[in-house]
Scaffold this active site. Structure first.
Site, mmCIF file in Angstrom:
data_model
loop_
_atom_site.group_PDB
_atom_site.id
_atom_site.type_symbol
_atom_site.label_atom_id
_atom_site.label_comp_id
_atom_site.label_asym_id
_atom_site.label_seq_id
_atom_site.Cartn_x
_atom_site.Cartn_y
_atom_site.Cartn_z
ATOM 1 N N ASP A 53 14.107 -33.045 -15.191
ATOM 2 C CA ASP A 53 12.743 -32.450 -16.424
ATOM 3 C C ASP A 53 13.835 -32.097 -17.654
ATOM 4 O OD1 ASP A 53 11.262 -34.312 -15.129
ATOM 5 O OD2 ASP A 53 11.167 -32.026 -13.082
ATOM 6 N N CYS B 208 0.641 -1.622 -0.166
ATOM 7 C CA CYS B 208 0.012 0.090 0.111
ATOM 8 C C CYS B 208 0.975 0.639 0.134
ATOM 9 C CB CYS B 208 -0.571 0.040 1.267
ATOM 10 S SG CYS B 208 -0.398 0.283 2.607
ATOM 11 N N ASP C 113 9.689 -30.017 -13.018
ATOM 12 C CA ASP C 113 10.244 -28.554 -12.439
ATOM 13 C C ASP C 113 11.658 -29.479 -11.496
ATOM 14 O OD1 ASP C 113 9.782 -30.871 -10.503
ATOM 15 O OD2 ASP C 113 9.514 -29.686 -9.516
ATOM 16 N N CYS D 288 3.437 1.708 2.759
ATOM 17 C CA CYS D 288 4.353 1.114 2.946
ATOM 18 C C CYS D 288 5.657 1.524 2.360
ATOM 19 C CB CYS D 288 4.474 0.246 2.198
ATOM 20 S SG CYS D 288 3.111 -1.529 3.000
ATOM 21 N N ASP E 230 5.681 -34.062 -14.685
ATOM 22 C CA ASP E 230 6.504 -34.929 -14.249
ATOM 23 C C ASP E 230 4.998 -35.029 -12.690
ATOM 24 O OD1 ASP E 230 8.915 -35.419 -13.065
ATOM 25 O OD2 ASP E 230 8.444 -33.642 -11.919
#
Lengths: 60, 736
Positions: free
Chosen positions: B630, B31, B626, B34, B440
């Site tokens: 892979d 916001c 992931d 901040c 996977d």
């Protein structure tokens, strides 16, 4: 139609100054954070005592 | 032990005047308050020259005087305010400046200015031509247009000319070739007509065309940039740094780019290993699920190789950093990845295919018009040339040039909202063509973190005790147990015996949590439990002499995995699963999901082989994975996606990354891609229809600049509105 001799350059100069202003503001980073800019207007930290100004007419 | 310090120097860039500069990704800016809080707190510090929060990109940029300020103070202040900050590695942000975007925006501004002013003059000429404009005034207007248009075309046309020249040099045709030809011919013709004080000039067409196309390009670029900035933040929040062990025995957190082979790195229990290396000292168990898909912990000791992305479970390890050594898994993966990337056939984008058809047709039509008017009608060659150029101007691919980018802009916005970040520009089109999806298992269909499955019939009270005990251990299984029970108060006096478990005395009773043997669990009970929970790891609990239990902790499906898999099957996709994990664990998940085709214990090269086989059968394959194992398969597939928890190599190889704990983004992404692709085709169809109407008019010589302007603006608006429809198409679906 002599008036065009003034009006057209005037139109171009006005448009051109807008273009130059845009180029400057872009280079200056004015568009880097559009999301933050809309919140920054709510910041009262630039006021002398850090408080919000009195809203409405001055009570007498 | 010496203090553990973070090496801030590695993240700081220095300017000549003694000012230091650092960019940080900030977690938790939500916001306006901040922004002010952070900026005020930092500028109050002595030595800080400038602190500015960028809310759009969630970043903080700070300048300070090097002689009087320490960056570690800055981080401490941010932590006190409650924000986690992660500095950007300067090596990664070097090419941050958005030069392309700035050039496009500047060109857009110039062409917009020129288009408005020329249109002002052009409309006067058009209306004057039907009434009483005198030749001097018209020539005056044309000359002013000429003076505005010429520099504009040179300046704002650069992005198109550059790309067209590159395309022609490599003997290809892209959309920018006909665009450049159209713009240059329109300008050239108008210049000649201005000199000849003719009735018409096409300056407005040339400049308006540039304006529309630049607007499309700029929006497309900004959408991509937003996605990329977001992806960079995520990469930094994952904080890929390592604790480097210095010769004096102290440790220092350094970014990975500052590590070299031969350096020593300390990895404590519960930390993720961020480098590839060889264990020099210490023994531990490591969780390799991100690397191989294997969910059981693997014991390691001095001399064993460990890979980036694995999780150190219990002991502290000292690693020697290795450059990917020959024969290791990583070396193998890198080699396969390279081959797969080389073999990846470059996909010809739909826009380029369209322009390859479009350009010859239009240019031949223009030539035929010229020849027809010269020889068949017997017209003056100059007049014939004007008409044939007007054919090129009116067919200049304004709508065609916008047809694809506007859909991409709207689609990117939808992908962003669906929590999918696209890595490559043509991913939308490739996703739309997918027929088969290969998943996977570990970390993709299942959650990346283990969770508590079978609590072994413990009472709630005992489970809470076990959870509190688990808080005192850094072992991944304990962490999962603590998270599952939601306990927050550790038991006082609990001590961890590395590699065995946690022990505490509570209300006069001995509490134990850890390996089954450590908790003195009968062997037959352990074996029975193993059989019952094939894919899980076991953790034991003992209270005093009588109460003891075995808990199963394992990989569980993402909460919406079943629903998403069913939806994908309903959408007509063929699903497969390839996992590096053991057969029984994979079979269990496959039956839960209803995926019939699966393979377990596959190596990276087997995954590639399966995908190549599917491709050879004519399937268009989407790979979702992931792990490090892979990565080659991700590169080999037609298109690929990774969850955000994936290892770096896999994310880099994937075409898209999806965020969050859900699997739903995969199905949503495919849905958006299909709809976008349909709209792209519709838009191309609209452009063809437009040309079929416009070309005969131009060939017959009836085109005036007014007609050209109306046709161009009209067709651009139509394709843009059609693209915006995508937003409503997917909105109505969400309401269902």
């Amino acid at each position: 139609m002599e008036v065009l001799l003034y009006l057209i350059p005037a139109a171009l100069v006005l448009g051109g100054s807008g273009l130059i202003a845009f180029m400057w503001s872009m280079k200056n980073g004015q568009y880097d954070d559009l999301e933050g800019a809309k919140w920054r207007i709510l910041d009262d930290g630039d006021l002398p005592d850090g408080h919000a100004p009195t809203v409405g007419s001055d009570p007498k | 032990m010496n203090a553990h310090t973070k090496d801030w120097e590695a993240f700081v860039t220095q300017k000549d005047d003694g000012t230091a500069h650092m960019e940080l990704a900030v977690d938790g800016i939500t916001c306006a308050a901040c922004i002010f809080e952070i900026e005020r707190a930092l500028t109050k510090e002595e030595g800080v020259k400038h602190a500015r929060v960028n809310m759009s990109s969630q970043r903080l940029s700070v300048d300070w005087d090097q002689s009087t300020y320490e960056p570690s103070r800055l981080v401490k202040i941010m932590e006190m305010l409650g924000y986690k900050v992660y500095p950007f590695d300067p090596a990664q942000v070097k090419a941050r400046g958005d030069r392309i975007g700035n050039e496009l925006l500047r060109s857009l501004a110039v062409s917009g200015f020129a288009a408005m002013n020329i249109m002002l003059l052009s409309i006067s000429v058009w209306s004057g031509n039907t009434s009483d404009i005198d030749v001097e005034t018209r020539d005056f207007f044309h000359w002013i247009s000429f003076l505005i248009a010429l520099p504009t075309v040179v300046y704002a046309g650069r992005p198109f000319f550059r790309s067209a020249i590159i395309a022609i040099k490599s003997r290809r045709l892209n959309m920018d070739v006909p665009i450049s030809i159209g713009v240059l011919l329109a300008t050239g013709l108008s210049v000649v007509q201005t000199f000849q004080s003719a009735k018409h000039a096409y300056f407005d067409s040339a400049v308006m065309l540039l304006f529309f196309l630049l607007a499309g390009r700029y929006l497309d670029h900004m959408m991509r940039r937003k996605t990329r900035a977001f992806a960079e933040n995520i990469a930094t929040l994952k904080a890929e740094s390592a604790a480097k062990l210095l010769p004096d025995g102290s440790t220092k957190d350094v970014p990975l780019s500052k590590l070299e082979p031969g350096d020593k790195v300390l990895v404590r229990a519960g930390e993720r290993v961020s480098v590839d290396g060889v264990v020099l000292e210490g023994t531990s168990e490591i969780d390799q699920s991100l690397v191989t898909g294997e969910t059981q912990l693997q014991p390691v000791e001095a001399g064993d190789a460990v890979f980036a992305g694995t999780m150190n479970a219990n002991g502290t390890l000292t690693l020697g950093v290795t450059a990917s050594a020959k024969g290791t898994l990583l070396d193998e993966v890198n080699r396969l990845l390279e081959t797969a990337l080389e073999g990846r056939s470059s996909y010809v984008q739909i826009a380029d295919r369209a322009s390859q058809l479009y350009a010859p047709v239009v240019h031949l039509a223009a030539l035929a018009t010229f020849l027809g008017w010269t020889f068949a009608v017997g017209a003056d060659w100059q007049y014939a040339l004007v008409i044939s150029i007007s054919v090129l101007i009116i067919t200049c691919p304004c709508a065609l040039g916008l047809a694809i980018p506007v859909v991409q802009v709207v689609a990117s916005g939808l992908f962003f909202r669906a929590r999918v970040l696209l890595n490559s520009g043509d991913a939308i089109e490739r996703l739309a063509a997918v027929k088969t999806i290969v998943f996977d298992k570990t970390g993709t269909l299942t959650l990346p973190e283990p969770a508590l499955g079978d609590a072994g019939g413990m009472s709630a009270e005992d489970l809470a005790l076990a959870g509190r005990l688990a808080l005192s251990s850094k072992h991944p299984l304990s962490k999962a147990l603590a998270k599952a029970t939601g306990e927050l108060k550790p038991i006082p006096g609990a001590s961890e015996e590395t590699g065995k478990g946690v022990r505490a005395v509570f209300e006069g009773q001995e509490l134990l949590l850890g390996a089954p043997a450590y908790c003195r669990i009968p062997q037959d009970m352990v074996e029975a439990k193993r059989r019952e929970n094939p894919g899980s790891s076991l953790i034991a609990f003992r209270k005093g002499e009588e109460t003891f239990a075995l808990l199963a902790i394992g990989q569980y499906l993402r909460s919406d995995a079943v629903e998403t898999v069913t939806r994908l099957q309903a959408m007509g996709y063929t699903l497969e699963m390839l996992s590096g994990d053991r057969v029984d664990a994979v079979a269990d998940i496959a039956s839960q999901l209803g995926i019939d085709t699966w393979q377990a214990e596959v190596k990276p090269q087997d995954k590639i082989a399966r995908i190549e086989a599917l491709k050879a059968e004519g399937h268009n394959v989407l790979m979702v994975g992931d792990g490090l194992n892979d990565a080659p398969a991700l590169a080999a597939a037609n298109v690929s996606m990774s969850p955000v928890s994936a290892v770096h190599v896999s994310q880099a190889a994937a075409d898209a990354v999806f965020l969050g704990e859900d699997l739903r983004p995969v199905a949503n992404a495919l849905d958006i891609a299909r709809k976008s692709h349909r709209l792209m085709q519709e838009n191309l169809g609209l452009s063809v229809i437009y040309n079929m109407i416009a070309v005969p008019i131009a060939v017959l010589g009836y085109v005036t600049p007014l007609v050209a302007a109306l046709a161009m603006a009209g067709s651009s608006v139509i394709v843009t509105l059609n693209a915006v429809r995508l937003q409503f198409m997917s909105k109505s679906e969400k309401e269902d």
